[in-house]
Write a protein that holds these residues in place. Structure first.
Motif, PDB file in Angstrom:
ATOM      1  N   UNK A 138     -41.945  -4.507 -33.660  1.00  0.00           N
ATOM      2  CA  UNK A 138     -42.162  -3.154 -33.146  1.00  0.00           C
ATOM      3  C   UNK A 138     -41.990  -2.060 -34.200  1.00  0.00           C
ATOM      4  N   UNK A 139     -41.441  -2.388 -35.385  1.00  0.00           N
ATOM      5  CA  UNK A 139     -41.245  -1.382 -36.428  1.00  0.00           C
ATOM      6  C   UNK A 139     -42.417  -1.467 -37.417  1.00  0.00           C
ATOM      7  N   UNK A 140     -43.131  -0.385 -37.556  1.00  0.00           N
ATOM      8  CA  UNK A 140     -44.374  -0.361 -38.342  1.00  0.00           C
ATOM      9  C   UNK A 140     -44.144  -0.801 -39.786  1.00  0.00           C
ATOM     10  N   UNK A 141     -45.016  -1.699 -40.284  1.00  0.00           N
ATOM     11  CA  UNK A 141     -44.979  -2.150 -41.662  1.00  0.00           C
ATOM     12  C   UNK A 141     -44.027  -3.289 -41.945  1.00  0.00           C
ATOM     13  N   UNK A 142     -43.346  -3.810 -40.936  1.00  0.00           N
ATOM     14  CA  UNK A 142     -42.301  -4.814 -41.158  1.00  0.00           C
ATOM     15  C   UNK A 142     -42.858  -6.198 -41.468  1.00  0.00           C
ATOM     16  N   UNK A 143     -42.075  -6.963 -42.242  1.00  0.00           N
ATOM     17  CA  UNK A 143     -42.400  -8.356 -42.580  1.00  0.00           C
ATOM     18  C   UNK A 143     -41.075  -9.058 -42.867  1.00  0.00           C
ATOM     19  N   UNK A 192     -42.123 -12.972 -38.999  1.00  0.00           N
ATOM     20  CA  UNK A 192     -42.497 -11.977 -37.995  1.00  0.00           C
ATOM     21  C   UNK A 192     -42.970 -10.712 -38.704  1.00  0.00           C
ATOM     22  N   UNK A 193     -44.144 -10.225 -38.305  1.00  0.00           N
ATOM     23  CA  UNK A 193     -44.705  -9.010 -38.903  1.00  0.00           C
ATOM     24  C   UNK A 193     -44.969  -7.972 -37.811  1.00  0.00           C
ATOM     25  N   UNK A 194     -44.984  -6.707 -38.244  1.00  0.00           N
ATOM     26  CA  UNK A 194     -45.337  -5.632 -37.307  1.00  0.00           C
ATOM     27  C   UNK A 194     -46.656  -5.960 -36.615  1.00  0.00           C
ATOM     28  N   UNK A 195     -46.671  -5.716 -35.318  1.00  0.00           N
ATOM     29  CA  UNK A 195     -47.827  -6.123 -34.513  1.00  0.00           C
ATOM     30  C   UNK A 195     -48.333  -4.932 -33.710  1.00  0.00           C
ATOM     31  N   UNK A 196     -49.371  -4.290 -34.230  1.00  0.00           N
ATOM     32  CA  UNK A 196     -50.020  -3.210 -33.490  1.00  0.00           C
ATOM     33  C   UNK A 196     -50.816  -3.823 -32.342  1.00  0.00           C
TER      34      UNK A 196
END
Length: 449
Positions: free
Chosen positions: A257-262, A306-310
């Motif tokens: 849920x946090x933009x740009x995360x990996x 886990x990556x940010x998921x738009x």
């Protein structure tokens, strides 16, 4: 953090991308069972990767009270010299299980078929939780339980002097109840049979077999039938505890849920009876991948990225999946807040008898932060808001570690900060949550510190 002392208010603020490796603690369920079965084996069991949260440490102390030798050798490294099946000594003092619902119920089962008496208590949260779901089947073996009104702690268990094997149909899906009955069956002659209409986490069955017990599992018209032959001589083991998928849920969901995360979470247990959250997140459109999949000690494991998921979207979580993710519904409801459309969670009434009524706690906390949520006795529905979750509220944790961590994750992506009244209980299951999430990039602040 301390879940038993002065409250620790905490605030979580919107942060930049969460990045890095999240080395989450060892699996709590397997940690409890490793200590208990190690104490019931003859000889020395060596454990590495043990979760050293307060819940598990309380179980270690309890095993010492029943006569086992339990030594801390280093970070996550423990040795347990067991007393054998039926070899528990009578404790001299009350057994304080702190906040550990799993610990107290499994220990009750393990001692219920020995001719000893033990009194159990816990913290304010645990003393509110019903024990009848465990003490009722233990009575079939011949054990006697005397507790407070409603079957609550403090409670004294008088173990059966001449236990008999039982055949028990678990009335509601509960790995704790199933496991307590199986552990009691270890010291009963003959075959103890447990029947589950819906499968729950199977760590106990796997570990019993690993320690040398004769245990079989069959799928029949009645359900999942587990048969245990009593009075085995359990053999000591060398156990590597996989990392806890329930703890991994928090950095995983925060990254989504946090933009740009990996974020990479290595060595996660992927037992199919525990992986319902990851299945559900993928159905919602989450960017989750498994790397280096393998089997260790009979348990499937992998490294989870886990990556940010738009573009997350709401789903309906079927009731038959509830048992495989029962502890993860609070954090799923946070992810659902950032999805589009409704996420409907079915068959979740078990949440009402956890450390607190988790449906009630999440509904109140989410509403305080601008999210629309509906509930029935057995369901919870979150109306997703996409990227615009307002935040700005204070959530009561009700002494529940998973409620506290869930709202800290909500604040990492909401418009305004999110606070909790007490983050202290987090220590019971995830003692390194605060520094781990901070290293990844979270902005957590102890109020008044």
């Amino acid at each position: 953090m301390s879940g038993h002392g002065t409250p620790i208010p905490m605030t979580s603020r919107k942060c930049g991308p969460l990045t890095g490796v999240a080395d989450v603690p060892g699996d709590k369920s397997i940690s409890h069972r490793s200590l208990i079965l190690g104490a019931m084996a003859m000889g020395e069991t060596r454990i590495s990767g043990l979760l050293e949260g307060q819940d598990v440490l309380d179980t270690a102390k309890a095993m010492q009270a029943f006569g086992a030798e339990v030594d801390h050798l280093g970070a996550g490294e423990w040795a347990v010299r067991g007393v054998g099946v039926g070899g528990f000594a009578e404790p001299e003092n009350v057994i304080d299980c702190g906040n550990a619902g799993t610990g107290v119920r499994l220990i009750m089962g393990a001692m219920a078929t020995s001719p000893i008496t033990a009194t159990f208590t816990g913290d304010a949260s645990l003393r509110k939780r019903p024990m009848g779901r465990v003490t009722d089947p233990l009575a079939l073996f011949g054990a006697v339980a005397v507790g407070r009104k409603g079957g609550r702690l403090p409670m004294t268990i008088v173990g059966a002097a001449q236990p008999v094997p039982v055949r028990y149909v678990v009335p509601v899906p509960s790995a704790q109840v199933k496991s307590a009955v199986l552990l009691a069956g270890l010291n009963a002659p003959g075959k103890t049979v447990v029947i589950e209409k819906e499968a729950t986490r199977d760590h106990t069955e796997r570990m019993l077999a690993g320690f040398g017990a004769e245990v079989t599992v069959e799928q029949t018209d009645e359900g999942r039938v587990i048969t245990l032959t009593g009075q085995p001589e359990l053999q000591p083991q060398v156990i590597t505890v996989p990392r806890d998928p329930s703890s991994a849920a928090f950095p995983v969901c925060a990254a989504i849920i946090v933009e740009g995360s990996d974020v990479l979470i290595p060595n996660i247990g992927l037992n199919p009876t525990r992986a319902g959250l990851f299945t559900t997140l993928r159905e919602m459109g989450a960017d989750l991948t498994y790397e280096n999949e393998r089997i260790e000690g009979g348990e499937p494991m992998a490294d989870l990225r886990a990556r940010f998921s738009a573009g997350l979207h709401g789903v309906e979580v079927p009731p038959e999946r509830a048992a495989s993710m029962i502890d993860e519904f609070p954090i799923l409801s946070v992810v659902a807040s950032f999805a589009s459309g409704k996420t409907v969670m079915l068959g979740v009434k078990e949440l009402r008898v956890k450390e607190c009524d988790r449906i009630d706690a999440m509904v109140k906390g989410l509403r305080a932060n601008g999210v629309t949520v509906d509930e029935t006795e057995d369901t919870m529905t979150v109306h997703g808001m996409g990227r615009d979750v307002p935040g700005g509220g204070v959530a009561a944790t009700f002494l529940d570690h998973r409620i506290a961590m869930s709202f800290m994750c909500l604040g990492m992506a909401s418009v305004a900060p999110v606070s909790v009244d007490d983050a202290g209980p987090i220590v019971t299951s995830f003692p390194i949550f605060e520094p781990l999430m901070t290293r990844l990039g979270a902005r957590l602040e102890r109020v008044g510190a």
